[in-house]
Design a protein around this motif. Sequence first.
Motif, mmCIF file in Angstrom:
data_model
loop_
_atom_site.group_PDB
_atom_site.id
_atom_site.type_symbol
_atom_site.label_atom_id
_atom_site.label_comp_id
_atom_site.label_asym_id
_atom_site.label_seq_id
_atom_site.Cartn_x
_atom_site.Cartn_y
_atom_site.Cartn_z
ATOM 1 N N TYR A 134 53.375 -6.437 27.091
ATOM 2 C CA TYR A 134 52.521 -7.619 26.949
ATOM 3 C C TYR A 134 52.757 -8.564 28.123
ATOM 4 C CZ TYR A 134 49.862 -11.368 24.775
ATOM 5 O OH TYR A 134 48.910 -12.329 24.527
ATOM 6 N N ASP A 136 52.329 -12.142 29.486
ATOM 7 C CA ASP A 136 52.169 -13.464 28.902
ATOM 8 C C ASP A 136 52.459 -14.522 29.958
ATOM 9 O OD1 ASP A 136 51.711 -15.364 26.942
ATOM 10 O OD2 ASP A 136 53.137 -14.521 25.513
ATOM 11 N N SER A 210 51.427 -16.759 23.674
ATOM 12 C CA SER A 210 51.271 -15.963 22.449
ATOM 13 C C SER A 210 52.075 -16.570 21.310
ATOM 14 C CB SER A 210 51.708 -14.520 22.697
ATOM 15 O OG SER A 210 53.074 -14.465 23.079
ATOM 16 N N ALA A 213 50.260 -19.663 20.076
ATOM 17 C CA ALA A 213 49.119 -19.302 19.226
ATOM 18 C C ALA A 213 49.597 -18.951 17.819
ATOM 19 C CB ALA A 213 48.359 -18.135 19.844
ATOM 20 N N ILE A 323 47.331 -8.786 17.041
ATOM 21 C CA ILE A 323 47.184 -10.056 17.757
ATOM 22 C C ILE A 323 45.791 -10.254 18.346
ATOM 23 C CG2 ILE A 323 49.634 -10.233 18.306
ATOM 24 C CD1 ILE A 323 49.092 -9.148 21.061
ATOM 25 N N LEU A 329 45.574 -14.375 15.001
ATOM 26 C CA LEU A 329 45.779 -14.970 16.319
ATOM 27 C C LEU A 329 44.522 -14.881 17.181
ATOM 28 C CD1 LEU A 329 49.388 -13.865 17.356
ATOM 29 C CD2 LEU A 329 48.638 -15.786 15.962
ATOM 30 N N ASP A 330 43.782 -13.794 17.052
ATOM 31 C CA ASP A 330 42.525 -13.601 17.777
ATOM 32 C C ASP A 330 42.699 -13.831 19.280
ATOM 33 O OD1 ASP A 330 39.854 -12.994 18.129
ATOM 34 O OD2 ASP A 330 39.144 -15.014 17.674
ATOM 35 N N LEU A 331 43.740 -13.234 19.857
ATOM 36 C CA LEU A 331 43.980 -13.362 21.285
ATOM 37 C C LEU A 331 43.079 -12.404 22.067
ATOM 38 C CD1 LEU A 331 47.895 -13.509 21.355
ATOM 39 C CD2 LEU A 331 46.310 -15.404 21.716
#
Length: 353
Positions: A134, A136, A210, A213, A323, A329-331
């Motif tokens: 990930y 970030d 992240s 969020a 995620i 979270l709707d990232l």
Amino acid sequence: MLALTTAACGGGDQDRGKQEAEPVVTATEAPAFASPTLDAIKRRGRLNCGVHEGLVGFAYTDNRGEWRGFDADFCRALAAAVLGTPDAVRFVPLTSSQRFDALRGGRVDVLWRATSWTLSREISEGVRFAGVNYYDGQGFLVRRSLNLASAAELNGARVCVQRETTSELNAADFFRARGIEYRPVVMANEEAARNAYAREDCDAFSADISALAAARTLLSNPEQHAILPDVISKEALGPAVKRGDESWTSIVRWTLNALMLAEELGVTSDNAGRLARESRDPRIRRLLGVEGDLGSAMGLSNDWAKNAIEATGNYGEIFSRNIGPNSSLDLARGLNAQWNARPGGLIYALPIR
């Protein structure tokens, strides 16, 4: 004539000297691929996976006490690759200050805990990172009522950060570089920092975006809080293992890559079995263990990657469920999109061949 003869003899001696000075290269065998960590896991019959003690979307327990989340699913995929079943994993919740001690001491076999890959950690913590799952960056969570447009407006603000994390160091660097005064409110862990922010003990909460969020979803009125547009760092998060077992590092690395490659090739948890029987694509056949003996060369079954994919889905499935758009979270995929997507991201699987 004598001079010419002498020169010719001298030149011959120099040429022979040059030839004799050339190094002789002999063939040597590659060292055996052997992993003490893998052997211990097989004897134990269980993978010990270090995770966050509670971060929505990444690693947390649901109302039935089951571990869920992005990182938790990678733990299950690794267990499936190594032991044939995603259930053969023990989740070990760790704080930021505990995580590297637990890894060095053998309490966990792998740390999959939203941990940033940095030079100092590889040098001083006795760990090796096996990849990035990930991408970030650090940001700031603030109350909308403050009407802030940028973190540069936080002059004199109280900023909550977690102790012994890159977040604490990055925040200090950000404000120092800009000559901005701030007051750090250093808390033991993410939960404590979030609760301090909720109590208004600080004006802003700084952490990976992240994590911000995830924290916002747990506040009483999430819509009253905003993540500022500033991204003040690059945080490459990924699995870490104890230094000294290169073969185990490779197994973790290639399991992660197998899940990324599966998404690129369209292999999912639902179709992996069918594609193993029907696909003519040599890339898919190698990935699923139909061709080659790459799995057995690592001390695993040849269908190790197929087991991992069927257990949790490919990288995209794991992202979406935990995620992404199918989560609270709707990232957006953003940097974590596949390299060949439109727009493209940084997820680029190494070839399995």
